[in-house]
Design an enzyme around this catalytic site. Structure first.
Site, mmCIF file in Angstrom:
data_model
loop_
_atom_site.group_PDB
_atom_site.id
_atom_site.type_symbol
_atom_site.label_atom_id
_atom_site.label_comp_id
_atom_site.label_asym_id
_atom_site.label_seq_id
_atom_site.Cartn_x
_atom_site.Cartn_y
_atom_site.Cartn_z
ATOM 1 C CG ASP A 44 -2.185 0.651 1.135
ATOM 2 O OD1 ASP A 44 -2.336 1.203 -0.111
ATOM 3 O OD2 ASP A 44 -3.235 0.224 1.916
ATOM 4 C CD1 TRP A 82 -4.870 3.216 -3.247
ATOM 5 C CD2 TRP A 82 -3.768 5.056 -2.708
ATOM 6 N NE1 TRP A 82 -4.397 3.138 -1.728
ATOM 7 C CE2 TRP A 82 -3.906 4.247 -1.413
ATOM 8 C CE3 TRP A 82 -3.271 6.343 -2.455
ATOM 9 C CZ2 TRP A 82 -3.364 4.400 -0.142
ATOM 10 C CZ3 TRP A 82 -2.704 6.676 -1.222
ATOM 11 C CH2 TRP A 82 -2.745 5.772 -0.083
ATOM 12 N N GLY A 83 -3.268 4.513 -8.321
ATOM 13 C CA GLY A 83 -3.416 4.895 -9.610
ATOM 14 C C GLY A 83 -2.749 6.448 -9.645
ATOM 15 C CG ASP A 102 -9.522 2.082 -0.575
ATOM 16 O OD1 ASP A 102 -8.321 1.776 -1.459
ATOM 17 O OD2 ASP A 102 -9.644 1.967 0.714
HETATM 18 C C1 GLA Z 1 -5.895 1.446 1.470
HETATM 19 C C2 GLA Z 1 -6.001 0.434 0.371
HETATM 20 C C3 GLA Z 1 -7.245 -0.614 0.849
HETATM 21 C C4 GLA Z 1 -6.821 -1.358 2.000
HETATM 22 C C5 GLA Z 1 -6.608 -0.321 3.376
HETATM 23 C C6 GLA Z 1 -5.984 -1.000 4.623
HETATM 24 O O1 GLA Z 1 -6.804 2.232 1.668
HETATM 25 O O2 GLA Z 1 -6.378 1.151 -0.732
HETATM 26 O O3 GLA Z 1 -7.374 -1.570 -0.271
HETATM 27 O O4 GLA Z 1 -5.794 -2.176 1.791
HETATM 28 O O5 GLA Z 1 -5.762 0.876 2.715
HETATM 29 O O6 GLA Z 1 -5.929 0.078 5.414
#
Ligand code: GLA
Length: 405
Positions: A164, A198-199, A219
């Site tokens: 992440d 996240w792109g 997300d």
């Molecule tokens: C981010 C990611 C999610 C998830 C959360 C966990 O928001 O994009 O997919 O993994 O963190 O905290």
């Protein structure tokens, strides 16, 4: 003597300084090079289950074992789902040597034992970490511990890492993900690398040598459409992915985020659309529901063999939206051997009569084909020119068109 000692000492200091300078320069600017090529671990989009969408930080070894059991008993494993991935919050701290420690209350038997259990079911095991100092959930991240963590994952038997992007400050994503990719490759174990920034930096442009899949958006949340904090409804995620089709290929997939099928925020028809459209996007199919409590409608959607076959098509070409008018749209995906998958999609509130022409799918108008409706199961042979039908509000007609000899 003194001068020899002086020369040697000076040399040692200078060499050390030079080595440090090289290292400092390399690390400081994060221009690490990948020596080993990317292992080809995802010729088709990965399929599995991840804890986040349904359980957030409420993870434990009991939960993970139950989900692994259910993946087998529900028929998900037989349908092709393979990875059981624990998302955020399994980690608690680092020991005095910097080794990452699982939460001892939630994972009293340790991660190795859990990975062994998952493997004993014929499944693969995944973990989550973060390129920053902390994960998004505030647990220890991997910044500065990449090689140590990768070695630990390999010792535990990890097959998949979701990585992440929280608390990364001014880090450069390509460089940060390259360091972990290098660490994983040097760990001695084959580990699928799932990039989750996240792109932001358009990873499809740089991530092919680095990872096997990369998130393209913030997300997903379990809703037809709309924005909630930094999460997006299914339609919004779909739209953000529509133009990225040229960036996907075998072993490097756009990831429009995990599935919400079965989590309760959408209707069965909407979940069918979600699943169909993710298959058109050649998306990783990572279920995000409670596999141990699936109703029949959820199970039927997640294990639809023909829709999965479209997602897993070995040509690996992502589908495209080729037509749009108001609430109606047509998506087409070219499959191996010349078959086409088509989704006639109705975003609107009223039923719509829709059709797709052979021309729209780059097929000769006179070609006779078999048309397989992948949700009703109906097959129609000898069709030429076009095919269509009634599409329910928020629903799809998903077709596989196979040229007949
Ligand atoms: C981010 C990611 C999610 C998830 C959360 C966990 O928001 O994009 O997919 O993994 O963190 O905290």
């Amino acid at each position: 003597m003194t001068s020899t000692w002086l020369r040697q000492t000076l040399l040692a200091v200078l060499t050390g300084a030079a080595a440090m300078a090289v290292q400092a320069q390399t690390i400081g600017h994060e221009t690490l090079k990948l020596d080993a090529p990317k292992p080809k671990l995802a010729p088709t989009p990965p399929m599995g289950w991840n804890s986040w969408n349904k359980f957030k930080c409420d993870v434990s070894e009991k939960l993970i074992r139950e989900q692994a059991d259910a993946m087998v008993s529900s028929g998900m494993k037989a349908a092709g789902y393979q990875y059981i991935v624990i998302d955020d919050c399994w980690q608690k701290s680092r020991d005095a040597d910097g080794n990452i420690q699982a939460d001892p209350e939630r994972f009293p038997s340790g991660i190795r034992a859990l990975a062994d259990y998952v493997h004993s079911k014929g499944l693969k095991f995944g973990l989550y970490s973060d390129a920053g100092a902390l994960t998004c959930g505030g647990r220890p991240g991997s910044a500065g511990h990449e090689f140590q963590d990768a070695r630990q994952y390999a010792k535990w038997g990890v097959d998949y890492l979701k990585y992440d992007w929280c608390y990364t400050g001014p880090r450069n994503p390509e460089a940060a993900y390259t360091i972990m990719a290098k660490a994983l490759r040097e760990s001695g174990r084959d580990i699928v690398f799932s990039i989750c920034e996240w792109g932001n930096s358009r990873p499809g442009r740089w991530a092919h040598p680095v990872g096997h899949l990369w998130r393209t958006t913030g997300d997903i949340w379990d809703a037809w459409k709309g924005k909630k904090e930094w999460s997006h409804g299914m339609l919004d995620i779909l739209d953000m992915n529509a133009d990225l089709w040229s960036e996907a290929a075998p072993n490097g997939w756009n990831d429009p985020d995990m599935l919400e099928v079965g989590n309760g925020g959408m209707t069965t028809t909407e979940y069918e659309s979600h699943f169909s459209l993710w298959a058109m996007l050649a998306a990783p199919l990572i279920a995000g529901n409670d596999l141990s409590k699936m109703d029949e409608a959820t199970r039927r959607i997640l294990t639809n063999a023909e829709v999965i076959r479209v997602d897993q098509d070995p040509l690996g070409r992502q589908g495209r939206r080729i037509w749009r008018q108001g609430d109606l749209e047509i998506w087409v995906r070219t499959l191996q051997g010349g078959d086409r998958a088509a989704v006639l999609f109705n975003r609107g509130q009223k039923p719509a009569d829709m059709k797709v022409s052979w021309e729209q799918m780059d097929l000769p108008a006179k070609l006779r084909a078999e048309v397989h409706d992948l949700w009703s199961g109906t097959k129609t042979r000898g069709v030429a020119g076009e095919f269509g039908g009634r599409v329910q509000p928020h629903g799809v007609l998903m077709l596989r068109i196979t040229p007949m000899p």
